[in-house]
Design a protein around this motif. Structure first.
Motif, mmCIF file in Angstrom:
data_model
loop_
_atom_site.group_PDB
_atom_site.id
_atom_site.type_symbol
_atom_site.label_atom_id
_atom_site.label_comp_id
_atom_site.label_asym_id
_atom_site.label_seq_id
_atom_site.Cartn_x
_atom_site.Cartn_y
_atom_site.Cartn_z
ATOM 1 N N ALA A 47 47.005 68.385 62.033
ATOM 2 C CA ALA A 47 47.460 68.078 63.390
ATOM 3 C C ALA A 47 48.980 67.920 63.418
ATOM 4 O O ALA A 47 49.665 68.431 64.302
ATOM 5 N N TYR A 48 49.506 67.218 62.426
ATOM 6 C CA TYR A 48 50.942 66.918 62.398
ATOM 7 C C TYR A 48 51.779 68.179 62.222
ATOM 8 O O TYR A 48 52.814 68.346 62.859
ATOM 9 N N THR A 49 51.318 69.081 61.339
ATOM 10 C CA THR A 49 52.102 70.285 61.054
ATOM 11 C C THR A 49 51.737 71.449 61.975
ATOM 12 O O THR A 49 52.423 72.470 61.983
ATOM 13 N N LYS A 50 50.610 71.311 62.703
ATOM 14 C CA LYS A 50 50.063 72.402 63.521
ATOM 15 C C LYS A 50 49.841 73.653 62.681
ATOM 16 O O LYS A 50 50.097 74.778 63.093
ATOM 17 N N ARG A 51 49.349 73.430 61.457
ATOM 18 C CA ARG A 51 49.012 74.535 60.544
ATOM 19 C C ARG A 51 47.589 74.328 60.044
ATOM 20 O O ARG A 51 47.058 73.219 60.116
ATOM 21 N N ASN A 52 46.983 75.386 59.481
ATOM 22 C CA ASN A 52 45.569 75.324 59.116
ATOM 23 C C ASN A 52 45.257 75.240 57.631
ATOM 24 O O ASN A 52 44.244 74.680 57.240
ATOM 25 N N LYS A 53 46.092 75.842 56.815
ATOM 26 C CA LYS A 53 45.684 76.004 55.409
ATOM 27 C C LYS A 53 46.021 74.772 54.556
ATOM 28 O O LYS A 53 46.964 74.039 54.832
ATOM 29 N N ILE A 54 45.198 74.622 53.520
ATOM 30 C CA ILE A 54 45.356 73.509 52.578
ATOM 31 C C ILE A 54 45.432 74.107 51.174
ATOM 32 O O ILE A 54 44.708 75.049 50.876
ATOM 33 N N VAL A 55 46.298 73.567 50.354
ATOM 34 C CA VAL A 55 46.319 73.989 48.953
ATOM 35 C C VAL A 55 45.763 72.859 48.095
ATOM 36 O O VAL A 55 46.156 71.700 48.251
ATOM 37 N N LYS A 56 44.815 73.211 47.226
ATOM 38 C CA LYS A 56 44.330 72.249 46.243
ATOM 39 C C LYS A 56 44.367 72.885 44.856
ATOM 40 O O LYS A 56 44.670 74.076 44.729
ATOM 41 N N PHE A 57 44.040 72.086 43.853
ATOM 42 C CA PHE A 57 44.125 72.565 42.474
ATOM 43 C C PHE A 57 42.732 72.756 41.896
ATOM 44 O O PHE A 57 41.846 71.923 42.119
ATOM 45 N N ALA A 58 42.560 73.836 41.157
ATOM 46 C CA ALA A 58 41.285 74.085 40.489
ATOM 47 C C ALA A 58 40.955 72.888 39.608
ATOM 48 O O ALA A 58 41.808 72.423 38.851
ATOM 49 N N GLY A 59 39.738 72.390 39.749
ATOM 50 C CA GLY A 59 39.297 71.271 38.917
ATOM 51 C C GLY A 59 39.603 69.900 39.483
ATOM 52 O O GLY A 59 39.107 68.905 38.989
ATOM 53 N N CYS A 60 40.434 69.838 40.539
ATOM 54 C CA CYS A 60 40.660 68.535 41.179
ATOM 55 C C CYS A 60 39.541 68.270 42.170
ATOM 56 O O CYS A 60 39.086 69.173 42.862
ATOM 57 N N TYR A 61 39.122 67.024 42.220
ATOM 58 C CA TYR A 61 38.044 66.624 43.131
ATOM 59 C C TYR A 61 38.603 65.638 44.148
ATOM 60 O O TYR A 61 39.329 64.712 43.794
ATOM 61 N N HIS A 62 38.249 65.869 45.407
ATOM 62 C CA HIS A 62 38.753 64.983 46.461
ATOM 63 C C HIS A 62 37.637 64.474 47.362
ATOM 64 O O HIS A 62 37.887 64.104 48.501
ATOM 65 N N GLY A 63 36.413 64.489 46.871
ATOM 66 C CA GLY A 63 35.289 64.113 47.713
ATOM 67 C C GLY A 63 34.518 65.357 48.086
ATOM 68 O O GLY A 63 34.908 66.474 47.735
ATOM 69 N N HIS A 64 33.419 65.169 48.834
ATOM 70 C CA HIS A 64 32.475 66.276 48.982
ATOM 71 C C HIS A 64 32.485 66.934 50.355
ATOM 72 O O HIS A 64 31.552 67.650 50.719
ATOM 73 N N HIS A 65 33.540 66.713 51.147
ATOM 74 C CA HIS A 65 33.515 67.385 52.458
ATOM 75 C C HIS A 65 33.939 68.844 52.329
ATOM 76 O O HIS A 65 34.539 69.255 51.332
ATOM 77 N N ASP A 66 33.585 69.621 53.359
ATOM 78 C CA ASP A 66 33.626 71.085 53.267
ATOM 79 C C ASP A 66 34.968 71.653 52.815
ATOM 80 O O ASP A 66 35.026 72.527 51.960
ATOM 81 N N SER A 67 36.060 71.165 53.398
ATOM 82 C CA SER A 67 37.365 71.772 53.113
ATOM 83 C C SER A 67 37.754 71.664 51.649
ATOM 84 O O SER A 67 38.534 72.462 51.156
ATOM 85 N N LEU A 68 37.231 70.644 50.969
ATOM 86 C CA LEU A 68 37.720 70.383 49.617
ATOM 87 C C LEU A 68 36.667 70.592 48.540
ATOM 88 O O LEU A 68 36.928 70.367 47.362
ATOM 89 N N LEU A 69 35.494 71.060 48.936
ATOM 90 C CA LEU A 69 34.462 71.309 47.931
ATOM 91 C C LEU A 69 34.582 72.737 47.420
ATOM 92 O O LEU A 69 33.660 73.529 47.470
ATOM 93 N N VAL A 70 35.775 73.014 46.945
ATOM 94 C CA VAL A 70 36.106 74.339 46.450
ATOM 95 C C VAL A 70 36.714 74.127 45.074
ATOM 96 O O VAL A 70 37.690 73.409 44.949
ATOM 97 N N LYS A 71 36.073 74.697 44.050
ATOM 98 C CA LYS A 71 36.511 74.440 42.662
ATOM 99 C C LYS A 71 36.760 72.950 42.461
ATOM 100 O O LYS A 71 37.853 72.508 42.160
ATOM 101 N N ALA A 72 35.711 72.169 42.662
ATOM 102 C CA ALA A 72 35.907 70.735 42.812
ATOM 103 C C ALA A 72 35.880 69.911 41.532
ATOM 104 O O ALA A 72 36.098 68.728 41.573
#
Ligand SMILES: *Cc1c(COP(=O)(O)O)cnc(C)c1O
Length: 437
Positions: A130-155
């Motif tokens: 909302a703050y940046t008015k942008r959509n994409k998120i970068v995360k790191f392979a093997g990092c876990y941030h909880g189980h919600h949809d946006s972050l359950l990728v290579k978790a």
């Protein structure tokens, strides 16, 4: 070791609860065997329903840095519970805890309490978008941030251990907005920003990853991540759910001298009760409802029992002189001791430690990201894990999890653990020799 009561409890639980557990890693899925049903804990020890005693290095996955059933934390919960358990209206202790968080982690100028780490990172992402008015998120392979949809990728951890890095049920349209890069890899990050920089809302990072085993950031890497996010106008979110109040009172940001835009907390901040929190720069946090338009709410958020347990825990962490020095020294002593004990048996491990976190990889090469972590000898870990458990040492039940140290552990426990490790590594040596044949 007798585990009949745990075995029976597990088979009954499995009839009513998926896998018999309310969080996957508890099922011992990757190491096999019978998960212990725990009856009580005191200090650094836990006791199962068969009456077995263990030195606990899981500590509820991090929260119990003062040890189990700390009398002052328990007293604070008692005092709170006698006044009623929830009101859905503001209470004084919420501000007490927010002020303590701000004191320990000054980059968190304002704090919103939620109920779990998952909820904290989910809310922080919405706010960043909302703050940046942008959509994409970068995360790191093997990092876990909880189980919600946006972050359950290579978790990592659970997901990695169970071989489902992308869970079914996560829409591709959502996962598609999450870009994944390797930890400690500057070139990969440069590449992602060069391509998508204008649409990246945030980079979310475990500055010291603890969910693919314990990985340490290379010299200058976190400074680089801070610099590149600022350069492209993306927010930097430190997920300090595990590391907050654990690697140091002020978390990774204090240790490495980095000021993130937003920080997520959970685990220690609840003192063993369910709490999460996210916070950061005032002008960003002011966009959250009711001040701003970004909606986020919670019926039990700021619950007085959880706030009281968290506030008392943080107070004790702030007050207790030398606490982090002691915990850090013990983690380091145990990690290096384990490495030495392994070497004596001809087993090569990579030992990592920072603050109240430590871990070993059964690997003869350096481990610095998800790919290198995955090359570890999981079979050897499983032999080690069970040999330790059998001797009353309760470690995290996966090669891809971290172990934790509390202030309640002492020299006696470290010595006992290292003695047990001699036996365990001898078994690992036999296992590796048989495997090599
Ligand atoms: C544990 C953890 C979470 C998730 O917290 P929950 O309370 O289990 O939802 C998120 N991020 C990190 C780094 C964690 O270690």
């Amino acid at each position: 070791m007798k585990v009949q009561q745990s075995a029976e409890a597990f088979s009954e639980a499995k009839q009513y609860i998926p896998g018999g557990v309310n969080s996957p890693v508890r099922s011992f899925g990757s190491v096999g065997g019978t998960p212990r049903f725990i009856e009580r804990g005191q200090g650094c020890r836990i006791y199962d329903v068969d009456g077995n005693e263990y030195i606990d290095y899981v500590l509820s996955w991090g929260p119990m840095i003062l040890g189990h059933a700390h009398p002052k934390v328990i007293a604070a919960i008692h005092e709170a519970v006698d006044n009623g358990t929830s009101f859905g209206a503001p209470t004084l202790v919420e501000t007490v805890l927010a002020k303590l968080v701000n004191k320990a982690i000054p980059s968190m100028e304002m704090v919103r309490m939620v109920n779990s780490g998952t909820e904290a990172t989910m809310s922080a992402l919405r706010l960043a978008r909302a703050y940046t008015k942008r959509n994409k998120i970068v995360k790191f392979a093997g990092c876990y941030h909880g189980h919600h949809d946006s972050l359950l990728v290579k978790a990592g951890s659970g997901a990695m251990t169970y071989g489902v890095p992308d869970s079914p049920g996560v829409p591709a349209s959502i996962a598609g907005n999450t870009l994944t890069v390797a930890f400690n890899d500057k070139a990969a990050m440069e590449e992602v920003f060069a391509k998508d920089g204008g649409d990246i809302a945030a980079v979310i990072i475990e500055a010291v990853p603890g969910n693919m085993g314990l990985i340490l950031p290379q010299e200058g890497y976190l400074q680089f991540v801070r610099e590149i996010t600022a350069r492209y106008g993306a927010l930097l979110i430190f997920d300090e759910v595990m590391t907050g109040f654990r690697v140091a009172l002020g978390g990774c940001q204090a240790v490495f001298g980095i000021k993130p835009d937003l920080t997520c907390l959970s685990k220690i901040i609840g003192g063993g009760l369910p709490v999460g929190a996210y916070g950061g720069r005032r002008e960003i946090m002011e966009q959250i409802a009711p001040l701003g338009a970004v909606y986020q709410a919670g019926t039990l958020s700021g619950n007085p029992l959880a706030m009281s347990a968290g506030a008392k825990t943080l107070q004790l962490l702030i007050e207790t002189k030398g606490l982090y020095e002691k915990v850090t020294a013990m983690s380091l002593k145990l990690a290096t001791g384990l490495q030495r004990a392994a070497q004596k048996q001809g087993v090569i491990v990579q030992a990592h430690a920072i603050g109240g976190m430590f871990g070993i990889f059964f690997n003869d090469k350096a481990v610095y990201d998800y790919e290198t972590a995955k090359t570890s000898d999981v079979g050897a870990f499983n032999v080690y894990f069970h040999a330790m458990l059998e001797q009353g040492i309760y470690l995290s039940p996966s090669q891809f999890e971290t172990c934790f140290m509390s202030y309640a552990h002492g020299e006696t426990e470290i010595e006992r653990t290292l003695q047990a490790a001699e036996v365990a590594f001898a078994k690992v040596a036999e296992y590796q020799a048989a495997k090599a044949k």
